[in-house]
Design a protein around this motif. Structure first.
Motif, PDB file in Angstrom:
ATOM      1  N   ASP A 332       0.783  -1.177   0.075  1.00 46.51           N
ATOM      2  CA  ASP A 332       0.075  -0.009   0.104  1.00 46.51           C
ATOM      3  C   ASP A 332       0.998   1.463   0.024  1.00 46.51           C
ATOM      4  OD1 ASP A 332      -2.125  -1.618  -0.149  1.00 46.51           O
ATOM      5  OD2 ASP A 332      -2.694  -1.410   2.193  1.00 46.51           O
ATOM      6  N   LYS A 335       2.711   1.491  -3.404  1.00 43.56           N
ATOM      7  CA  LYS A 335       1.582   1.687  -4.416  1.00 43.56           C
ATOM      8  C   LYS A 335       1.329   3.346  -4.588  1.00 43.56           C
ATOM      9  CE  LYS A 335      -2.122  -0.833  -6.477  1.00 43.56           C
ATOM     10  NZ  LYS A 335      -3.200  -1.684  -5.900  1.00 43.56           N
ATOM     11  N   THR A 336       1.068   3.766  -3.299  1.00 44.60           N
ATOM     12  CA  THR A 336       0.886   5.271  -2.990  1.00 44.60           C
ATOM     13  C   THR A 336       1.853   5.917  -3.984  1.00 44.60           C
ATOM     14  OG1 THR A 336      -0.244   4.833  -1.216  1.00 44.60           O
ATOM     15  CG2 THR A 336       0.225   7.042  -1.746  1.00 44.60           C
ATOM     16  N   GLU A 339       1.932   5.271  -7.768  1.00 44.21           N
ATOM     17  CA  GLU A 339       1.047   5.186  -8.799  1.00 44.21           C
ATOM     18  C   GLU A 339       1.238   6.481  -9.608  1.00 44.21           C
ATOM     19  OE1 GLU A 339      -3.632   4.782  -7.902  1.00 44.21           O
ATOM     20  OE2 GLU A 339      -2.670   5.331  -6.242  1.00 44.21           O
ATOM     21  N   GLY A 340       0.911   5.791 -11.070  1.00 43.59           N
ATOM     22  CA  GLY A 340       1.091   6.871 -12.220  1.00 43.59           C
ATOM     23  C   GLY A 340       2.566   7.130 -12.571  1.00 43.59           C
ATOM     24  N   GLN A 342       5.451   4.533 -12.536  1.00 42.30           N
ATOM     25  CA  GLN A 342       6.054   3.405 -12.033  1.00 42.30           C
ATOM     26  C   GLN A 342       7.462   3.191 -12.236  1.00 42.30           C
ATOM     27  OE1 GLN A 342       3.475   0.870 -14.626  1.00 42.30           O
ATOM     28  NE2 GLN A 342       1.877   0.397 -12.775  1.00 42.30           N
TER      29      GLN A 342
END
Length: 444
Positions: A332, A335-336, A339-340, A342
């Motif tokens: 998590d 990922k935050t 995100e967008g 990578q």
């Protein structure tokens, strides 16, 4: 609790790195004791298949070394460099790259560094230029090599994404080659020429420089030369077969097993194919090219390979335990961040490689996280060259060796530690390799 666990994990890495050798692997064992027995965290698991592939490749390479194959490769590389002394800043890194790419191990650069220093000094070229970029080129040659521990680890980590070795090579080879060229350009005019360098001229005037002598190396002749050439050809043929089998999965054999009374058909995995082919190659070299078992075990390749294996075993297992215990939080959180964007995963690979001093260990720990995050395979392949961050701190073996082999003093570790000779070519080459890889994967 997460922060305490993270602190212990990082402490094991730092302490292990300071000890050196197999230190990282065995110190990780202490971390596992704390994680599993005291904190009752999941034990995780070591990357058995990856370790098996690395061991098989190391065995094949070690038998080639015992048969004289590595000595033969180094002698060929030296001849090429001596033919183009004035262009040593470009020739040396590419010769180094090709040699590392072909052999799958960085340790052969130790035989090239004194040659590069000698040739550049005789040609009046500032040794810092070819020495620094050659060290970086070796790192990228290893990333591109189909039989390096790092690439083998990557193949194993991405096995579930149907990624083949040729697909990886289609990206890593052109991107790293172009990046090495860009890196060489970045140091082409770096510093003063030896004729104008006051430090070098002072050393020369005081007689502090040793007489330049032809590098002493074992000269292969007659039967020894034939055996060395034969072992080298055999090893390269094995690499070609591995690549071809990777390109055409249908070449991998199928087999039948009985499960609950029913016959099931399976196909041997690419990982097991590599293990079988490399072990067979080692056997052929040992039988037909007279690689002695004792010499194989005692060689530099086997010793450095075993150090890598123990380190990967310990640190990846420790990382696996930490990851399994905190999987949701880790995924998590990362990922935050990515995100967008990578490609930011490349920064994580770069930073971890600085701590681990190992491309393969970095891949083994972080790449499964990238897979779990759902990062597409092309992006994971593209950011692979970012594992070459271990030049950042000037404590890696090849970095120290380059500094010590340069008698002129131009290749150096700066007063402020990070302002060393390898920082510029290292950053330029690594960033270029990742950017070019991202462009290539967007095209393919």
């Amino acid at each position: 609790m997460l922060w305490i666990e993270l602190l212990i994990f990082l402490a094991c890495i730092v302490i292990g790195a300071r000890i050196g050798g197999i230190g990282m692997g065995v110190i990780a064992g202490i971390g596992l004791i704390i994680f599993v027995f005291l904190f009752q965290m999941p034990p995780g698991s070591p990357p058995v298949i990856v370790l098996g592939m690395i061991l098989a490749v190391i065995t094949a390479l070690s038998t080639m070394e015992a048969a004289g194959g590595l000595d033969y490769l180094v002698s060929v590389a030296e001849k090429v460099m001596r033919k183009n002394p004035k262009s040593i800043t470009f020739v040396a890194p590419f010769v180094t790259y090709i040699l590392i790419f072909a052999s799958g191990t960085q340790h052969v650069i130790y035989a090239l560094l004194p040659v590069i220093a000698e040739i550049s000094r005789k040609a009046g070229v500032r040794p810092e230029r070819p020495m620094s970029i050659s060290v970086i080129a070796a790192m990228h040659g290893l990333v591109a090599s189909p039989i390096s521990a790092a690439t083998v680890a990557l193949v194993g980590s991405l096995a579930g994404l149907d990624v083949t070795l040729p697909q990886i090579m289609m990206v890593t080879i052109p991107s790293t080659l172009i990046a090495v060229f860009i890196g060489a350009l970045s140091v082409l005019k770096r510093g003063k020429n030896l004729a104008d360098d006051p430090v070098y001229q002072e050393k020369l005037a005081k007689g502090l420089l040793a007489e330049e002598t032809q590098s002493e190396k074992k000269v292969l002749e007659g039967k020894e030369l034939a055996l060395a050439k034969g072992s080298t050809i055999m090893f390269f043929l094995a690499i070609v077969v591995v690549v071809i089998v990777g390109m055409f999965p249908g070449l991998r054999p199928t087999y039948e097993t009985i499960v609950n009374g029913a016959v099931q058909t399976g196909q041997i995995s690419m990982a097991k194919t590599i293990i079988i082919l490399m072990l067979a190659t080692a056997g052929i070299i040992m039988v037909f090219f007279k690689a002695q078992p004792g010499k194989t075990i005692a060689g530099k390749t086997m010793k450095s390979g075993l150090v890598a294996l123990i380190s990967i075993l310990g640190i990846s297992w420790l990382g696996s335990s930490f990851y399994e215990a905190n999987q949701l939080v880790i995924i998590d959180s990362i990922k935050t961040i990515i995100e967008g964007q990578q490609w930011v995963f490349a920064i994580g690979l770069f930073l971890l490689s600085i701590l681990l001093f190992s491309q393969a260990a970095t891949i083994t720990i972080l790449m499964p996280v990238g897979v779990a995050l759902g990062i597409p395979a092309p992006i994971l392949i593209a950011v692979y060259p970012a594992v070459n961050g271990y030049f950042f701190l000037p404590t890696y073996g090849t970095v120290i060796a380059a500094v010590s082999f340069d008698q002129t003093g131009t290749t150096k570790i700066g007063k402020y530690l990070l302002n060393h000779s390898f920082m510029l070519p290292g950053l330029v080459t690594t960033i270029s390799a990742v950017v070019i890889s991202l462009l290539l994967t967007s095209v393919f």
